[in-house]
Design a protein around this motif. Structure first.
Motif, short mmCIF file in Angstrom:
data_model
loop_
_atom_site.label_atom_id
_atom_site.label_comp_id
_atom_site.label_asym_id
_atom_site.label_seq_id
_atom_site.Cartn_x
_atom_site.Cartn_y
_atom_site.Cartn_z
N GLU A 18 12.65 13.60 -0.01
CA GLU A 18 12.33 12.80 1.18
C GLU A 18 10.82 12.55 1.26
OE1 GLU A 18 13.07 12.83 6.02
OE2 GLU A 18 13.50 14.64 4.86
N VAL A 19 10.04 13.60 1.01
CA VAL A 19 8.58 13.48 1.05
C VAL A 19 8.08 12.53 -0.04
CG1 VAL A 19 6.42 14.75 0.72
CG2 VAL A 19 8.21 15.70 2.17
N LEU A 20 8.57 12.72 -1.25
CA LEU A 20 8.16 11.84 -2.35
C LEU A 20 8.59 10.40 -2.09
CD1 LEU A 20 8.87 14.16 -5.41
CD2 LEU A 20 6.65 13.55 -4.44
N GLY A 21 9.76 10.24 -1.49
CA GLY A 21 10.23 8.90 -1.14
C GLY A 21 9.32 8.23 -0.10
N LEU A 22 8.86 9.02 0.89
CA LEU A 22 7.93 8.48 1.88
C LEU A 22 6.61 8.09 1.23
CD1 LEU A 22 8.46 10.80 4.98
CD2 LEU A 22 8.80 8.33 4.88
N TYR A 23 6.13 8.91 0.30
CA TYR A 23 4.87 8.59 -0.39
C TYR A 23 5.02 7.29 -1.17
CZ TYR A 23 0.56 9.38 -3.01
OH TYR A 23 -0.70 9.25 -3.54
N ARG A 24 6.13 7.15 -1.89
CA ARG A 24 6.36 5.90 -2.64
C ARG A 24 6.47 4.71 -1.69
NH1 ARG A 24 9.42 9.48 -5.96
NH2 ARG A 24 11.29 9.07 -4.74
N LYS A 25 7.13 4.92 -0.56
CA LYS A 25 7.28 3.85 0.43
C LYS A 25 5.92 3.39 0.94
CE LYS A 25 9.66 2.72 4.74
NZ LYS A 25 10.64 3.18 5.73
N VAL A 26 5.04 4.34 1.24
CA VAL A 26 3.70 4.00 1.72
C VAL A 26 2.93 3.23 0.65
CG1 VAL A 26 1.46 4.95 2.43
CG2 VAL A 26 3.56 5.91 3.37
N LEU A 27 3.04 3.66 -0.59
CA LEU A 27 2.35 2.95 -1.68
C LEU A 27 2.91 1.54 -1.87
CD1 LEU A 27 1.78 5.79 -4.29
CD2 LEU A 27 0.19 4.89 -2.57
N ARG A 28 4.23 1.36 -1.71
CA ARG A 28 4.82 0.02 -1.78
C ARG A 28 4.32 -0.86 -0.63
NH1 ARG A 28 9.47 2.79 -3.27
NH2 ARG A 28 10.29 2.69 -1.16
N ILE A 29 4.23 -0.26 0.55
CA ILE A 29 3.71 -1.00 1.70
C ILE A 29 2.29 -1.46 1.42
CG2 ILE A 29 2.95 -0.77 4.12
CD1 ILE A 29 5.46 1.05 4.52
N ALA A 30 1.47 -0.56 0.87
CA ALA A 30 0.09 -0.91 0.55
C ALA A 30 0.03 -2.04 -0.47
CB ALA A 30 -0.67 0.32 0.03
N LYS A 31 0.90 -1.97 -1.46
CA LYS A 31 0.91 -2.99 -2.51
C LYS A 31 1.23 -4.38 -1.96
CE LYS A 31 3.11 -4.00 -6.93
NZ LYS A 31 4.13 -3.59 -7.89
N ASN A 32 2.16 -4.44 -1.01
CA ASN A 32 2.62 -5.71 -0.46
C ASN A 32 1.96 -6.10 0.85
OD1 ASN A 32 4.52 -5.99 -2.59
ND2 ASN A 32 5.85 -4.53 -1.55
N TRP A 33 0.98 -5.31 1.30
CA TRP A 33 0.37 -5.51 2.63
C TRP A 33 -0.37 -6.84 2.72
CZ3 TRP A 33 1.06 -3.01 7.04
CH2 TRP A 33 0.18 -3.28 8.08
N GLN A 34 -0.22 -7.49 3.87
CA GLN A 34 -0.99 -8.69 4.21
C GLN A 34 -1.63 -8.44 5.57
OE1 GLN A 34 -1.61 -11.73 2.68
NE2 GLN A 34 -0.78 -10.70 0.88
N SER A 35 -2.94 -8.67 5.68
CA SER A 35 -3.61 -8.44 6.96
C SER A 35 -3.15 -9.50 7.96
CB SER A 35 -5.13 -8.49 6.80
OG SER A 35 -5.54 -9.81 6.55
N ALA A 36 -3.29 -9.18 9.22
CA ALA A 36 -2.89 -10.11 10.28
C ALA A 36 -3.72 -11.39 10.24
CB ALA A 36 -3.03 -9.43 11.64
N SER A 37 -4.97 -11.28 9.81
CA SER A 37 -5.84 -12.46 9.76
C SER A 37 -5.55 -13.34 8.55
CB SER A 37 -7.31 -12.03 9.71
OG SER A 37 -7.60 -11.43 8.46
N GLY A 38 -4.94 -12.75 7.51
CA GLY A 38 -4.65 -13.50 6.31
C GLY A 38 -5.84 -13.63 5.37
N GLN A 39 -6.99 -13.07 5.75
CA GLN A 39 -8.17 -13.13 4.89
C GLN A 39 -8.04 -12.15 3.73
OE1 GLN A 39 -11.50 -12.38 7.47
NE2 GLN A 39 -11.40 -14.41 8.40
N ILE A 40 -8.39 -12.61 2.55
CA ILE A 40 -8.23 -11.79 1.35
C ILE A 40 -9.06 -10.52 1.42
CG2 ILE A 40 -8.64 -11.73 -1.16
CD1 ILE A 40 -7.96 -14.74 -1.17
N GLU A 41 -10.31 -10.62 1.88
CA GLU A 41 -11.18 -9.44 1.94
C GLU A 41 -10.61 -8.39 2.88
OE1 GLU A 41 -12.50 -12.55 2.95
OE2 GLU A 41 -13.12 -13.08 0.92
N GLU A 42 -10.13 -8.83 4.02
CA GLU A 42 -9.57 -7.90 5.00
C GLU A 42 -8.28 -7.28 4.46
OE1 GLU A 42 -8.26 -7.71 9.68
OE2 GLU A 42 -9.46 -9.39 8.98
N THR A 43 -7.46 -8.09 3.81
CA THR A 43 -6.23 -7.57 3.21
C THR A 43 -6.56 -6.49 2.19
OG1 THR A 43 -5.01 -9.63 3.55
CG2 THR A 43 -4.21 -8.18 1.81
#
Length: 132
Positions: A18-43
């Motif tokens: 479960e812990v390793l799955g959460l860590y992988r989930k967080v890393l996937r979120i980081a990989k696919n993250w888009q900032s609210a502003s849409g600016q590349i630098e902020e993302t």
């Protein structure tokens, strides 16, 4: 985003997964993250923040063996993931804690106010002050 490490010897295989799955989930979120502003630098800054926060917290908690504390870490991680995704903000959301008021620098009143502040802190911020 909070995490408990996977190094604890008292951790069950299911909890470890479960812990390793959460860590992988967080890393996937980081990989696919888009900032609210849409600016590349902020993302890019926000992606880096998510990765660093996860790395720091999971490493900090890698030797946690108390099942209650592990459960609390998992709940904090899940709460921070949900809040981050819902509000599209990777940073911990500010909260309004009871003010320290006019307490003296020491004594029962100060201890009471510190206790109130500690218990009124939401689960998704339990580890935030410890690493900031």
């Amino acid at each position: 985003m909070q995490g408990c490490g996977s190094g604890g010897s008292d951790m069950t295989p299911a909890t470890r997964q479960e812990v390793l799955g959460l860590y992988r989930k967080v890393l996937r979120i980081a990989k696919n993250w888009q900032s609210a502003s849409g600016q590349i630098e902020e993302t890019m800054r926000e992606k880096e923040y998510i990765r660093n926060e996860a790395r720091t917290l999971f490493r900090k908690n890698k030797n946690v063996t108390d099942p209650k504390l592990i459960k609390q870490c998992i709940e904090e991680c899940e709460a921070r993931i949900e809040i981050g995704l819902h509000y599209n903000i990777p940073y911990p959301r500010p909260i309004h804690l009871p003010p320290m008021g006019l307490a003296h620098k020491q004594g029962r009143t100060l201890r009471h106010q510190e206790k109130l502040r500690k218990i009124s802190k939401p689960i998704y911020l339990k580890s935030h002050d410890e690493i900031s």
